[in-house]
Design an enzyme around this catalytic site. Structure first.
Site, mmCIF file in Angstrom:
data_model
loop_
_atom_site.group_PDB
_atom_site.id
_atom_site.type_symbol
_atom_site.label_atom_id
_atom_site.label_comp_id
_atom_site.label_asym_id
_atom_site.label_seq_id
_atom_site.Cartn_x
_atom_site.Cartn_y
_atom_site.Cartn_z
ATOM 1 N N GLY A 185 0.827 -1.103 -0.063
ATOM 2 C CA GLY A 185 0.266 0.063 -0.233
ATOM 3 C C GLY A 185 0.754 1.206 0.017
ATOM 4 N N GLY A 236 2.649 4.678 1.077
ATOM 5 C CA GLY A 236 3.442 5.052 2.118
ATOM 6 C C GLY A 236 2.859 6.135 3.168
ATOM 7 N N GLY A 273 2.502 2.661 5.205
ATOM 8 C CA GLY A 273 3.913 2.997 5.506
ATOM 9 C C GLY A 273 3.671 3.777 7.127
ATOM 10 N N GLU A 331 18.188 5.314 4.905
ATOM 11 C CA GLU A 331 19.120 4.975 3.761
ATOM 12 C C GLU A 331 18.528 6.141 2.846
ATOM 13 O OE1 GLU A 331 22.009 3.626 3.808
ATOM 14 O OE2 GLU A 331 21.885 2.493 5.450
ATOM 15 N N CYS A 374 20.750 4.414 -6.279
ATOM 16 C CA CYS A 374 21.098 5.698 -5.290
ATOM 17 C C CYS A 374 22.812 5.932 -5.294
ATOM 18 C CB CYS A 374 20.770 5.415 -3.952
ATOM 19 S SG CYS A 374 21.419 3.768 -3.246
#
Ligand code: NAD
Length: 481
Positions: free
Chosen positions: A205, A207, A211, A249, A283
């Site tokens: 689902g 965020g 989340g 991160e 990243c």
């Protein structure tokens, strides 16, 4: 239509409120399935299952926990094709990349932590003069949350789940709503491997709903998050008053520094990869390229020549090197950065165009893009684009390039190309970031600490560092006089 479900207490369940989200295939822009749009109720339900499972899992002998993780690793290997096709369908990356990089690394994450936990030690310290022995216990935390992004979906999700489980925790995981498919398949594998019910729960689902409910849950003891810096700020703000352990991160804008004394051919091949692998959506990509002035023109010519040979195409084609960007919204964001080229003295050297791929007209394809910039302070050098766009710029001296490399809010990784040992040591020490590569890029040893400084994050993953993160430390002092 493929309908994904939440994985709670070993079962595949519809979201409690029966709300669903569409799942898109970025290679052609079509909707190919649905995923749960979970809410607080689903998170609470998963928490109850995880809490119930914790006592038994945390007391399961390490050899048994290890054996289950190793079994999950080999089942991922056995299902390489299935996982790679699902990853590519969700993310737009070439299937060849998912097969070579994403899926094998997900298996390695489980294998590595399955072995690492058997070697995880605690310390003891004797002070003879005072007749004391201190020893340290490291216990699992309880129920922890693992939240991951869309760029390396299974790879990054398992990079968190595997150490959390190895250390004896139960997990509520939420993969990105943009790329949920492989996380769904992982549930099936965990059941086959004999992971007890409730030890791992995967909620799908948005965020802001599922989340946020994980972050806000008072009894979820730690949050391991990988994603954008702005989301990281929300998570830190929410979790801090509850004193949750946090590992963040976040974004990056990594410098790739090229000196004239480098091994030129090796640097050139690697720089093409560090610029455009996974459509530039890693990243760790080196998105700011600084080249010593004496070789700048040569580099520019050779780099453009190499990049122009990269094949942009559908992820399913074996020859494709650059697939589709992950979503319409992200495609438009990347294009909006390209639209700004020229306004600040920057110059488009190559690419910057939408690519129309036959039979995939709705897909989000873009030519790899090279922009020459005049100053490191421009937006293109300061903001994370997270797509197939790199900037290049010459430098005159070590001090100038070091200052530019560090003059950015991010600090994840950096690459330095030189054959001068003293220089490589100097730069490794003074670059403001968590990871430096010298004469290489993206060579990873899972034993090493992984993470960033400044706006790139907080804490370190990898090796024993992450096993410590997922444990609570208690020191005991005994006087034996
Ligand atoms: P994102 O921050 O939008 O989303 C990441 C995850 O967080 C998703 O699962 C999302 O649903 C969830 N989320 C969003 N809002 C939330 C909230 N309020 N509470 C809880 N969860 C929430 O990031 P993204 O767009 O998926 O990923 C791209 C970003 O990730 C880039 O900035 C990239 O640099 C970064 N990234 C960092 C690393 C690293 O190791 N440092 C690795 C990969 C990607």
């Amino acid at each position: 239509m493929i309908q994904l479900k939440n994985f709670i207490n070993g079962e595949f369940l519809n979201p409690i409120q029966n709300q669903w989200l569409d799942n898109y295939n970025p290679s052609n822009g079509s909707i190919y399935g649905q995923l749960p749009n979970s809410c607080l109720k689903d998170v609470n339900f998963a928490y109850e299952a995880a809490k119930k499972a914790f006592e038994s899992w945390s007391n399961t002998p390490i050899e048994k926990r290890s054996a289950i993780l190793l079994k999950i690793a080999s089942l991922i290997d056995d299902n390489l094709d299935r996982f790679a096709e699902a990853e590519s369908k969700d993310n737009g990356k070439p299937i060849s990349v998912a097969k070579r990089l994403d899926v094998p690394r997900a298996a390695s994450n489980f294998r590595f932590f399955g072995h690492a936990i058997t070697q995880f030690q605690s310390e003891s310290h004797e002070t003879k003069s005072e007749k004391t022995i201190n020893y340290t216990l490291r216990h699992p935390l309880g129920v922890v949350g693992c939240i991951s992004p869309w760029n390396l979906p299974l790879y990054l999700l398992t990079w968190k789940i595997a150490p959390a489980l190895a250390a004896g925790n139960c997990v509520i995981a939420k993969p990105s709503e943009i790329t949920p498919y492989t996380a769904f398949l992982l549930g099936e594998i965990c059941n086959k491997a004999g992971l007890p019910k409730g030890v791992l729960n995967i909620i799908h689902g948005k965020g802001a709903n599922a989340g946020q409910a994980i972050i806000e849950h008072v009894h979820i003891k730690a949050i391991s998050f990988t994603g954008g810096t702005e989301t990281g700020k929300i998570i830190a703000r929410t979790a801090a008053p509850m004193f949750k352990k946090l590992s963040l991160e976040l974004g990056g804008k990594n410098p790739n520094i090229i000196f004239a004394d480098c091994d030129y051919e090796k640097m050139l091949i690697s720089t093409v990869k560090s610029s455009f692998s996974n459509q530039g959506q890693i990243c760790l990509c080196g998105s700011r390229i600084f080249v010593e002035a004496s070789i700048f023109d040569q580099f520019k010519t050779d780099f453009i020549k190499c990049v122009s040979k990269l094949i942009v195409g559908p992820p399913s084609n074996k020859s494709t090197q650059i697939g589709a960007l992950v979503s319409k919204a992200h495609y438009e964001k990347v294009l909006s950065f390209i639209d700004r080229v020229g306004s600040d003295g920057s110059k488009l050297l190559y690419g910057g165009k939408r690519v129309h791929v036959k039979d995939h007209e709705g897909g989000y394809y873009l030519t790899p893009t090279i922009v020459q910039v005049e100053s490191n302070s421009c937006q293109l050098n300061q903001e994370e684009i997270f797509g197939p766009v790199v900037t290049i710029m010459p430098f005159e001296s070590e001090s100038q390039v070091l200052e530019m490399a560090n003059d950015v809010k991010y600090g994840l990784s950096a690459t330095v190309w030189t054959n001068n040992l003293k220089r490589s040591l100097f730069f490794s020490e003074h670059l403001e970031c968590g990871i430096v590569w010298v004469n290489t890029w993206m060579q990873r040893d899972l034993r090493t600490p992984f993470g960033g400084v400044k706006s790139s994050g907080l804490g370190r993953e990898g090796g024993f560092e992450v096993l410590r993160f997922f444990s609570e430390t208690k020191n005991i002092c005994i006087n034996y006089k």
